[in-house]
Design a protein around this motif. Sequence first.
Motif, PDB file in Angstrom:
ATOM      1  N   ALA A 139     -14.952   7.729  -4.274  1.00 13.15           N
ATOM      2  CA  ALA A 139     -13.589   7.713  -5.043  1.00 13.15           C
ATOM      3  C   ALA A 139     -12.481   7.285  -3.740  1.00 13.15           C
ATOM      4  N   ALA A 184       1.935   0.023 -17.350  1.00  9.55           N
ATOM      5  CA  ALA A 184       2.487  -1.459 -17.107  1.00  9.55           C
ATOM      6  C   ALA A 184       2.881  -1.964 -18.153  1.00  9.55           C
ATOM      7  N   GLN A 208     -15.737  -1.548  -8.431  1.00 10.42           N
ATOM      8  CA  GLN A 208     -16.447  -1.623  -9.487  1.00 10.42           C
ATOM      9  C   GLN A 208     -17.946  -1.529  -9.119  1.00 10.42           C
ATOM     10  N   VAL A 246     -13.268   3.517  -3.526  1.00 13.56           N
ATOM     11  CA  VAL A 246     -12.275   2.640  -4.682  1.00 13.56           C
ATOM     12  C   VAL A 246     -10.924   2.752  -4.817  1.00 13.56           C
ATOM     13  N   VAL A 247     -10.351   3.972  -4.574  1.00 13.56           N
ATOM     14  CA  VAL A 247      -8.920   4.001  -4.743  1.00 13.56           C
ATOM     15  C   VAL A 247      -8.195   3.128  -3.936  1.00 13.56           C
ATOM     16  N   ALA A 261       3.469  -6.997 -14.096  1.00 11.08           N
ATOM     17  CA  ALA A 261       3.742  -5.998 -15.052  1.00 11.08           C
ATOM     18  C   ALA A 261       2.204  -5.763 -15.896  1.00 11.08           C
ATOM     19  N   GLN A 262       1.443  -6.558 -15.814  1.00  8.65           N
ATOM     20  CA  GLN A 262       0.205  -6.426 -16.534  1.00  8.65           C
ATOM     21  C   GLN A 262      -0.791  -6.145 -15.579  1.00  8.65           C
ATOM     22  N   PHE A 263      -1.770  -5.427 -16.178  1.00  5.72           N
ATOM     23  CA  PHE A 263      -2.800  -4.581 -15.569  1.00  5.72           C
ATOM     24  C   PHE A 263      -3.273  -5.286 -14.219  1.00  5.72           C
ATOM     25  N   PHE A 265      -2.721   1.195 -17.750  1.00  9.21           N
ATOM     26  CA  PHE A 265      -2.430  -0.167 -18.465  1.00  9.21           C
ATOM     27  C   PHE A 265      -1.248   0.504 -19.168  1.00  9.21           C
ATOM     28  N   ALA A 270      -8.411  -0.391  -5.155  1.00 10.53           N
ATOM     29  CA  ALA A 270      -7.946  -0.448  -6.259  1.00 10.53           C
ATOM     30  C   ALA A 270      -6.075  -0.547  -5.792  1.00 10.53           C
ATOM     31  N   ILE A 271      -5.733   0.276  -4.849  1.00  7.70           N
ATOM     32  CA  ILE A 271      -4.435   0.337  -4.385  1.00  7.70           C
ATOM     33  C   ILE A 271      -4.238  -1.100  -3.838  1.00  7.70           C
ATOM     34  N   ASP A 297      -3.990  -3.743  -6.338  1.00  5.41           N
ATOM     35  CA  ASP A 297      -2.842  -3.924  -7.222  1.00  5.41           C
ATOM     36  C   ASP A 297      -1.327  -4.543  -6.224  1.00  5.41           C
ATOM     37  N   LEU A 347     -19.220   1.384  -7.684  1.00  5.01           N
ATOM     38  CA  LEU A 347     -19.446   2.579  -8.835  1.00  5.01           C
ATOM     39  C   LEU A 347     -20.977   2.012  -9.643  1.00  5.01           C
ATOM     40  N   SER A 388     -11.406   5.673 -10.268  1.00  2.00           N
ATOM     41  CA  SER A 388     -12.256   5.185  -9.444  1.00  2.00           C
ATOM     42  C   SER A 388     -13.317   6.078  -9.058  1.00  2.00           C
ATOM     43  N   LEU A 396      -5.161   6.796 -10.815  1.00  2.00           N
ATOM     44  CA  LEU A 396      -6.029   5.903 -10.243  1.00  2.00           C
ATOM     45  C   LEU A 396      -7.546   6.377  -9.502  1.00  2.00           C
ATOM     46  N   ARG A 434     -13.923 -15.517 -17.541  1.00  2.00           N
ATOM     47  CA  ARG A 434     -12.643 -15.612 -18.694  1.00  2.00           C
ATOM     48  C   ARG A 434     -11.466 -15.616 -18.143  1.00  2.00           C
TER      49      ARG A 434
END
Lengths: 324, 336, 551
Positions: free
Chosen positions: B311, A211, B263, B314-315, B334-336, A208, B318-319, B322, B266, A142, A138, B212
């Motif tokens: 970092a 998972a 993102q 962004v970490v 289970a997917q990304f 990815f 992201a956590i 998720d 970044l 990042s 992770l 999308r």
Amino acid sequence: MGRLIGRKLFQALVVMLLVTTSTFFLIHIAPGDPFMPDLSVSGVSAERTDQIRRNFGLDRPIYVQYGAYLKNVASGNLGLSFRSYRPVSEIIIERLPNTIVLTSLALIMDFAIGILIGTWQAWKRGSAGDRFLTVATLTLHSTPVFWFGFMLILAFSVSLRILPGSGVVTIGIYDSLTPLGQLWDRIKHLILPVSTLALIGAGSTARFQRAAMLDTLSQDFIKSARARGLSECTVIFRHALRNSLLPTITLLGLSLPVLLSGSVLVETVFSWPGIGALTVDSVQSRDYMVVTAIGLVSAVMVLAGNLVADILYSVADPRARRKP
Amino acid sequence: MRSFRWVPVTLFVLFVVVRAGRIGDLLSTGTFVEQTLVALTFTLLAAIIWLTITPWPEVLSKFFKPFDVRIASLVLGAIMILAVFAPIASGHHPNTQLDLVNGQLLPPSLAHPFGTDFVSRDLWSRVLFGARVSLMIGVLAVTMAITIGTMVGMAAGYFGGWVELVLMRLVDAGLSIPRVFWLLVIVSLWGTTDIYVLILIIGLTGWFSTSRLVRAEVLRIREEDFVVAARGLGISEAGIVIRQILPNVVPPIIVNATLGIGQVILVEAGLSFLGFGVQPPWPSWGTIIQDGSARIIAAPWIVTVPGVAIALTVVSLAILGDRLQTTLNPRDSAQF
Amino acid sequence: MIKILQPLGAIALTTTFAACGSGSDCTGDYCGTIIIAQGADAESLFPPTMQAVSSTAIGDMIYLRLADLSDDLNTVGDGGLVPQLASSWTRLDESHLRFTLDNRAIWQDGQPVTAADVAFTYSVYTDTIVAAPLAANLDKISNVVAIDERTVEFEFTTVYPEQLFDAAYHMRILPAHLMDSIETTELLGHELTRNPVGTGPYRLHQWLPGQFIELHADTSFFLGRPGLRRIIWQVTPDYESALALVVSEQADLIDNMRTPRHIEQANSAAQLRAVEFASGGYAYLQFGLRDAEDPSRPHALFQDRTLRRALSMAVDRETTMRAVYGDFSTIAVAPVSPLLSIWGPDLPRIDYNRDRAVELLEGLGWRDSDGDGVRDRNGMPLSFQLAYPASDPNRTSAAVIIQDQLRQVGVDAQLAGLELNSLLATIPTGKFDVYFGFYGQDPTPSSIRGNWGTVGIGGGNFGSYSNPRVDDLMDRAIATFDPEESRSLWYQALEEMVADAPAIFLYSPKSVLAVHRRFENVTVRPDQWAATMWTWQVPETRMIDRDKAGS
């Protein structure tokens, strides 16, 4: 299969037309001018810049320029560079191999490491190692890619002085090396930029893959395989890994634009003479034709990557072939 | 877990108490509009999350159960508070050149926790104000991208036919060129020193993947029983879109937004590094890295500090993203 | 069978040779290899369109002029230049110069250099399609005629002392025998712009775009054997990476060092030494003398000469300069860079004198009547906008310092860091209050007239400064053939101009380069540091690996 490829190719053509049109107008309607006078030197001459504009056909109305450009592109002519009067295709072809070597090696390393780590994590899920790697991947995912590059340069080129931090070969002595020495010289120069791109990418690939692997491991056929008393190793590598790679293949197509974005920054950090560095250069000097062509080329690369991913996917998964 | 909620509040109160004398500064700084925007947007985001999970308090405690989620919230909370209250917490104005003769490129010390930069500006102050700029860009640009992406995705998914065809080919075109390329072309050729224009540009180039995602969700939800039933009951199409479909696409959008902010941070850093992002004197984490990258050998700490800040942020995002994913749509977890 | 094996044998042989190194080690005093870390790749090696320093420095190694500047950079009269392709020249009358070409000079493909080459070069440089940046410097030449194989004659439209300079210096002579059959439109992007055939001390060996350009010495060069065997420009866009290359001995030279910090870093590497030399540029704060909104009206503040003088006295140039450049700059005393032959420490100047500045402002009636820290008069505050390019870090930091100095005397300068587009939209049209400019001056004083004379209004004279007496003195200074008289006329013109304070003349940064200590005979000509590089050398005892490496 043939129809799938045909349909995808047609879609790709439409997308390429859209890309070309939008970049062309974005660039040509932009305020300012590629032949702007330099305020710090005397003798600013309007006639001179007018003449240069005429040389490149920039004095014509924008729609005429656009029509001519499309016609040229269709016949493989990408125009002339404003800076050197050279054919843009020549300039791109000179740089393309460098970028392809860099990104494809990075892609391979990215997926190799990512799949390995992700699979291991899923296998040992919940363990201390898995938790550590979750945080580690992770964090990589990042981290700003150019900053990571700087850190690697600081560590390996500036402090330890064991790996070169810029360029493709050791200039000045490369020619006098043996072929083996030349190969080693090239590899040494590849290590840092490829690692930068690959490690950052591997962060997301591993996540990815982990998972996807967990998803597969929870499915019935795995349970039955386990029930049949197959060893954990066989279950993981024979059955689960194969199936979990399917979704990861789609990631391959998605990774390309990210990788190309990253290569713009990494090539700048490592003075790597590829398309990415050329983008920054040409945008700064307003070399319109080169910029437009790079847009087109990266679209082609990304679309080709998607097509390959689609084909791989349909080969690997028979169900996908029947889907509309 | 109840005690957790009080941690950021306690930190905040501590800050206010410690620097109470300078609370007036907060209102008197010229950048009040931005700090309000940052605060408002984050409150809004928090409120949305809160509303989604509030009816079941145990869900909330369940949400914060994993250790990493707690750490991430703490880190992010601290960064946000420091960002919003930067004028109080910083100690120096981020653009003040403290001592041009003797104060250039000082290493970290008690007086300057992160050292000073090449024109003797205090790096701690710059990183704090940079947090505001970077977070503001992240939040505003993502808000914009999400709004456009949702509208486009819903339109494509719901209407289908040629609307879908046209919109999705546009999205394909947008996704087939690296985002950095779009941004480089637009920012460098159209030239801007205005941070809001930069936000606009980042937002306008960031909605493709959201649309999308939303389209796929809409396609799925459209065929669900409750939508079919609603249609059978004679509810208008607009009613179905607003009442039935929109609420159901919100969870994935929230997840998408949380990850998107990271993102964008970044992307902004990358652009600024190439010299096309935030223009001086505004400090953003990206511009600080750019300033530092020109002195990386002499003063490596200038590059290191904002990089770590990016970092960490962004970490953490992201956590949380998720975690939101697992909480909000366990089906796809289970997917990304 | 043997026939089939032959090529295989050849391949095996080549590989074996390659395996032991493709060339034997170089020995002797002429082996030196220099690697120059440079920010940008060359654009094209076609002399008429070369503009960026990255191209001209390389182009000048391959192509020669008729004559070059000597070390004192004198551009006036018929004696100031040193021969290159022309071995001598004579003046026929006041509008005709005749050059005799050196009969040893040959093109790198073996053909002799002829007068036809010179005439052809003139026709290319003045071709409107080519749009050569230097074409404007040739507009006083009316004709170039080849008299015979080795004699060429220049005809001028006007009589002036820099005829020789204009005729011999601006054009790098092109090979007519290779180029004159090519259409002009083709020529600009022709193979020859990538693989040039010149007359200079070096020939192009290899150019990998974006990576490096490698030149090899022409050992039979007619002006003497070049001291270095190879000159390689390595493209390294990031300045810090370039510096790291030089510090870690992977490259030998880096130029354009402008901050004390960079120089300190270079000095910390034992193998490097810093070489400083005068640069051709000077920084200034130019007053817009016309109204920023409506250029037909004079500027409300800056039409006042005394106010301009007061502001000049309020700026402490010494401190500003030290903060930005450390020791590596000198005060600009007039719009004259230290490169010019007329430069001298006794040039007229307005000195920093804060008390006198305050006195003058008070005398003009500018007082702070409302206690806001800014002087005002009749309800109008003494406030204006100071425009500078935001992309230049040095001017950005200097602007901040100057703003602070002006605030101390009650003057409010509002900083406007402009990006390139808006800068170009406002400065050349005169729509500004004060512009923080920087000129890169060419080696001739005549350029002063274009930037500060009435003729330059609408061109390089952005602030519309106009003083007929200054114009007259400058015209006479440029027209006179007597160097002493010219110098004295320039001094009179500058004295008058500086007293008018059309701008606050700030400073000229020095140029500094860092070079590896193993090079000997390192001389630097300030206008183009690489001009004499072909005479540098590495003694055999001090050689390192890349000097010895064969190729």
